[in-house]
Write a protein that holds these residues in place. Structure first.
Motif, PDB file in Angstrom:
ATOM      1  N   SER A 156      -5.598  46.740 -51.136  1.00 15.41           N
ATOM      2  CA  SER A 156      -6.671  46.145 -50.336  1.00 15.41           C
ATOM      3  C   SER A 156      -6.517  46.480 -48.855  1.00 15.41           C
ATOM      4  O   SER A 156      -7.499  46.816 -48.171  1.00 15.41           O
ATOM      5  CB  SER A 156      -6.683  44.625 -50.521  1.00 15.41           C
ATOM      6  N   LEU A 157      -5.299  46.395 -48.351  1.00 14.22           N
ATOM      7  CA  LEU A 157      -5.061  46.732 -46.953  1.00 14.22           C
ATOM      8  C   LEU A 157      -5.363  48.198 -46.667  1.00 14.22           C
ATOM      9  O   LEU A 157      -5.889  48.539 -45.600  1.00 14.22           O
ATOM     10  CB  LEU A 157      -3.612  46.410 -46.574  1.00 14.22           C
ATOM     11  N   PHE A 158      -5.037  49.052 -47.619  1.00 11.10           N
ATOM     12  CA  PHE A 158      -5.341  50.475 -47.439  1.00 11.10           C
ATOM     13  C   PHE A 158      -6.858  50.695 -47.373  1.00 11.10           C
ATOM     14  O   PHE A 158      -7.332  51.520 -46.571  1.00 11.10           O
ATOM     15  CB  PHE A 158      -4.749  51.302 -48.572  1.00 11.10           C
ATOM     16  N   ILE A 159      -7.617  49.981 -48.206  1.00 11.70           N
ATOM     17  CA  ILE A 159      -9.074  50.098 -48.173  1.00 11.70           C
ATOM     18  C   ILE A 159      -9.603  49.703 -46.792  1.00 11.70           C
ATOM     19  O   ILE A 159     -10.460  50.383 -46.217  1.00 11.70           O
ATOM     20  CB  ILE A 159      -9.710  49.210 -49.267  1.00 11.70           C
ATOM     21  N   TRP A 160      -9.069  48.598 -46.248  1.00  8.92           N
ATOM     22  CA  TRP A 160      -9.519  48.153 -44.928  1.00  8.92           C
ATOM     23  C   TRP A 160      -9.147  49.167 -43.842  1.00  8.92           C
ATOM     24  O   TRP A 160      -9.962  49.487 -42.982  1.00  8.92           O
ATOM     25  CB  TRP A 160      -8.893  46.801 -44.602  1.00  8.92           C
ATOM     26  N   ILE A 161      -7.929  49.668 -43.897  1.00  9.00           N
ATOM     27  CA  ILE A 161      -7.488  50.660 -42.908  1.00  9.00           C
ATOM     28  C   ILE A 161      -8.330  51.925 -42.998  1.00  9.00           C
ATOM     29  O   ILE A 161      -8.689  52.528 -41.978  1.00  9.00           O
ATOM     30  CB  ILE A 161      -5.991  50.986 -43.108  1.00  9.00           C
ATOM     31  N   PHE A 162      -8.690  52.317 -44.210  1.00 11.46           N
ATOM     32  CA  PHE A 162      -9.498  53.526 -44.375  1.00 11.46           C
ATOM     33  C   PHE A 162     -10.873  53.355 -43.742  1.00 11.46           C
ATOM     34  O   PHE A 162     -11.321  54.216 -42.965  1.00 11.46           O
ATOM     35  CB  PHE A 162      -9.654  53.860 -45.858  1.00 11.46           C
ATOM     36  N   PHE A 163     -11.575  52.265 -44.052  1.00 17.22           N
ATOM     37  CA  PHE A 163     -12.933  52.078 -43.548  1.00 17.22           C
ATOM     38  C   PHE A 163     -12.968  51.812 -42.046  1.00 17.22           C
ATOM     39  O   PHE A 163     -13.917  52.228 -41.368  1.00 17.22           O
ATOM     40  CB  PHE A 163     -13.618  50.915 -44.284  1.00 17.22           C
ATOM     41  N   CYS A 164     -11.966  51.123 -41.510  1.00 16.34           N
ATOM     42  CA  CYS A 164     -12.015  50.681 -40.118  1.00 16.34           C
ATOM     43  C   CYS A 164     -11.240  51.566 -39.153  1.00 16.34           C
ATOM     44  O   CYS A 164     -11.492  51.504 -37.947  1.00 16.34           O
ATOM     45  CB  CYS A 164     -11.488  49.246 -40.017  1.00 16.34           C
ATOM     46  N   ILE A 165     -10.304  52.380 -39.652  1.00 17.84           N
ATOM     47  CA  ILE A 165      -9.474  53.190 -38.762  1.00 17.84           C
ATOM     48  C   ILE A 165      -9.463  54.658 -39.180  1.00 17.84           C
ATOM     49  O   ILE A 165      -9.840  55.544 -38.409  1.00 17.84           O
ATOM     50  CB  ILE A 165      -8.031  52.644 -38.716  1.00 17.84           C
ATOM     51  N   LEU A 166      -9.018  54.923 -40.407  1.00 16.42           N
ATOM     52  CA  LEU A 166      -8.833  56.302 -40.849  1.00 16.42           C
ATOM     53  C   LEU A 166     -10.149  57.071 -40.923  1.00 16.42           C
ATOM     54  O   LEU A 166     -10.172  58.279 -40.654  1.00 16.42           O
ATOM     55  CB  LEU A 166      -8.137  56.331 -42.222  1.00 16.42           C
ATOM     56  N   TYR A 167     -11.221  56.400 -41.285  1.00 13.58           N
ATOM     57  CA  TYR A 167     -12.519  57.076 -41.409  1.00 13.58           C
ATOM     58  C   TYR A 167     -12.954  57.656 -40.074  1.00 13.58           C
ATOM     59  O   TYR A 167     -13.361  58.813 -39.983  1.00 13.58           O
ATOM     60  CB  TYR A 167     -13.561  56.090 -41.942  1.00 13.58           C
ATOM     61  N   ASP A 168     -12.845  56.849 -39.017  1.00 11.73           N
ATOM     62  CA  ASP A 168     -13.225  57.328 -37.684  1.00 11.73           C
ATOM     63  C   ASP A 168     -12.273  58.425 -37.208  1.00 11.73           C
ATOM     64  O   ASP A 168     -12.702  59.375 -36.545  1.00 11.73           O
ATOM     65  CB  ASP A 168     -13.226  56.168 -36.685  1.00 11.73           C
ATOM     66  N   ALA A 169     -10.986  58.270 -37.532  1.00  8.02           N
ATOM     67  CA  ALA A 169     -10.018  59.296 -37.142  1.00  8.02           C
ATOM     68  C   ALA A 169     -10.308  60.615 -37.851  1.00  8.02           C
ATOM     69  O   ALA A 169     -10.187  61.695 -37.260  1.00  8.02           O
ATOM     70  CB  ALA A 169      -8.599  58.822 -37.466  1.00  8.02           C
ATOM     71  N   LEU A 170     -10.716  60.534 -39.102  1.00  4.31           N
ATOM     72  CA  LEU A 170     -11.068  61.739 -39.855  1.00  4.31           C
ATOM     73  C   LEU A 170     -12.295  62.423 -39.262  1.00  4.31           C
ATOM     74  O   LEU A 170     -12.330  63.658 -39.127  1.00  4.31           O
ATOM     75  CB  LEU A 170     -11.326  61.378 -41.314  1.00  4.31           C
ATOM     76  N   LEU A 171     -13.296  61.634 -38.882  1.00  2.89           N
ATOM     77  CA  LEU A 171     -14.487  62.211 -38.256  1.00  2.89           C
ATOM     78  C   LEU A 171     -14.146  62.852 -36.909  1.00  2.89           C
ATOM     79  O   LEU A 171     -14.690  63.907 -36.559  1.00  2.89           O
ATOM     80  CB  LEU A 171     -15.545  61.137 -38.063  1.00  2.89           C
ATOM     81  N   LEU A 172     -13.253  62.236 -36.160  1.00  4.82           N
ATOM     82  CA  LEU A 172     -12.832  62.812 -34.876  1.00  4.82           C
ATOM     83  C   LEU A 172     -12.112  64.136 -35.092  1.00  4.82           C
ATOM     84  O   LEU A 172     -12.326  65.109 -34.349  1.00  4.82           O
ATOM     85  CB  LEU A 172     -11.927  61.828 -34.142  1.00  4.82           C
ATOM     86  N   TYR A 173     -11.281  64.190 -36.126  1.00 10.09           N
ATOM     87  CA  TYR A 173     -10.575  65.436 -36.436  1.00 10.09           C
ATOM     88  C   TYR A 173     -11.560  66.539 -36.823  1.00 10.09           C
ATOM     89  O   TYR A 173     -11.428  67.686 -36.379  1.00 10.09           O
ATOM     90  CB  TYR A 173      -9.578  65.195 -37.561  1.00 10.09           C
ATOM     91  N   ILE A 174     -12.571  66.186 -37.630  1.00 10.35           N
ATOM     92  CA  ILE A 174     -13.579  67.172 -38.027  1.00 10.35           C
ATOM     93  C   ILE A 174     -14.348  67.660 -36.804  1.00 10.35           C
ATOM     94  O   ILE A 174     -14.654  68.854 -36.674  1.00 10.35           O
ATOM     95  CB  ILE A 174     -14.536  66.564 -39.068  1.00 10.35           C
ATOM     96  N   THR A 175     -14.648  66.741 -35.890  1.00 10.35           N
ATOM     97  CA  THR A 175     -15.381  67.113 -34.671  1.00 10.35           C
ATOM     98  C   THR A 175     -14.593  68.119 -33.841  1.00 10.35           C
ATOM     99  O   THR A 175     -15.144  69.113 -33.340  1.00 10.35           O
ATOM    100  CB  THR A 175     -15.673  65.868 -33.825  1.00 10.35           C
ATOM    101  N   VAL A 176     -13.288  67.887 -33.699  1.00 13.62           N
ATOM    102  CA  VAL A 176     -12.445  68.786 -32.900  1.00 13.62           C
ATOM    103  C   VAL A 176     -12.219  70.109 -33.624  1.00 13.62           C
ATOM    104  O   VAL A 176     -12.307  71.190 -33.027  1.00 13.62           O
ATOM    105  CB  VAL A 176     -11.103  68.103 -32.577  1.00 13.62           C
TER     106      VAL A 176
END
Length: 255
Positions: A156-176
């Motif tokens: 459950s904690l991993f799901i929350w971290i993915f939606f609230c933190i990792l998802y945005d970090a992944l999009l930032l990585y794709i942007t760069v």
């Protein structure tokens, strides 16, 4: 039978410290933001971000722990002539309604008492409230898939971290990484597919701060300014999908 099970679940949940803690948390958050904020618009933006992060976390953890804590009771109910779909519906409904109770009372009553009625703040609370049944269903899913309670809570904690933190970090990585390619529309689509991000972006756009979102904000302001209800439709779609997925798993679960 469904109404009786929902009533019992609500009675059990409203006695728990989770709901009291939720109510107090949002009441204190509203008070502090109004005390130190300079305008209602800034309060709406700040409270929207706090709500989207905390509601998703509360809904996930409460749902997962509730399933593990009451597993023996659910086994007893299933030994009676009760359909599994009715039991699952009552569990998700009682969890969602109890969190709604703490969130709405903790948000609207203190704000109305301190600052009066504000439609923008009400819209902020309304948009974030649709995250509750979505993350309740996400919280039920690990408890149905994983036998061990510690592993289920970790999931459950991993799901929350993915939606609230990792998802945005992944999009930032794709942007760069793909900055030399025209991937703006793809990034915008991926951003809007995350219900947490879509709520944040809509609230920023609603108070006229879309410049903070870069090209995503400019595109949204141009095409989606009047579609503030888009996060609601997106959350409802994900909620229904996860509910039927949980229903399918619950029917095959060997208790």
């Amino acid at each position: 039978m469904l109404v009786k099970l929902i009533r019992y679940g609500l009675y059990d949940l409203l006695k728990s410290r989770w709901i009291l803690a939720t109510l107090l948390f949002y009441s204190v958050a509203v008070y502090l933001l109004l005390e130190f904020g300079r305008s209602v618009e800034k309060v709406v933006v700040s409270y929207g971000s706090i709500s989207s992060l905390s509601l998703s976390l509360f809904s996930l953890l409460l749902s997962t722990t509730y399933i593990y804590r009451n597993r023996n009771f659910f086994e007893f109910i299933l030994s009676q002539p009760v359909k599994r779909s009715i039991l699952l519906t009552s569990i998700i409904s009682s969890l969602s309604l109890s969190i709604y109770f703490g969130y709405f009372l903790g948000s609207l009553l203190p704000f109305y008492y301190l600052a009066g009625f504000s439609f923008s703040f009400f819209k902020c609370v309304l948009l974030n409230s649709f995250l509750i049944p979505l993350f309740v269903n996400l919280g039920v899913l690990p408890a149905l898939l994983v036998e061990d309670k510690i592993k289920g809570l970790g999931f459950s904690l991993f799901i929350w971290i993915f939606f609230c933190i990792l998802y945005d970090a992944l999009l930032l990585y794709i942007t760069v990484a793909l900055s030399e390619y025209p991937v703006e529309k793809i990034l915008i689509s991926l951003t809007l597919l995350n219900p947490v991000d879509s709520v944040r972006l809509t609230l920023l756009m609603d108070v006229g701060l879309y410049e903070l979102m870069g090209f995503v904000g400019k595109w949204l302001a141009k095409y989606l300014k009047d579609l503030w209800f888009f996060p609601i439709l997106l959350s409802l779609f994900y909620t229904l999908f996860l509910f039927f997925l949980n229903k399918r798993i619950f029917k095959r679960r060997d208790f």
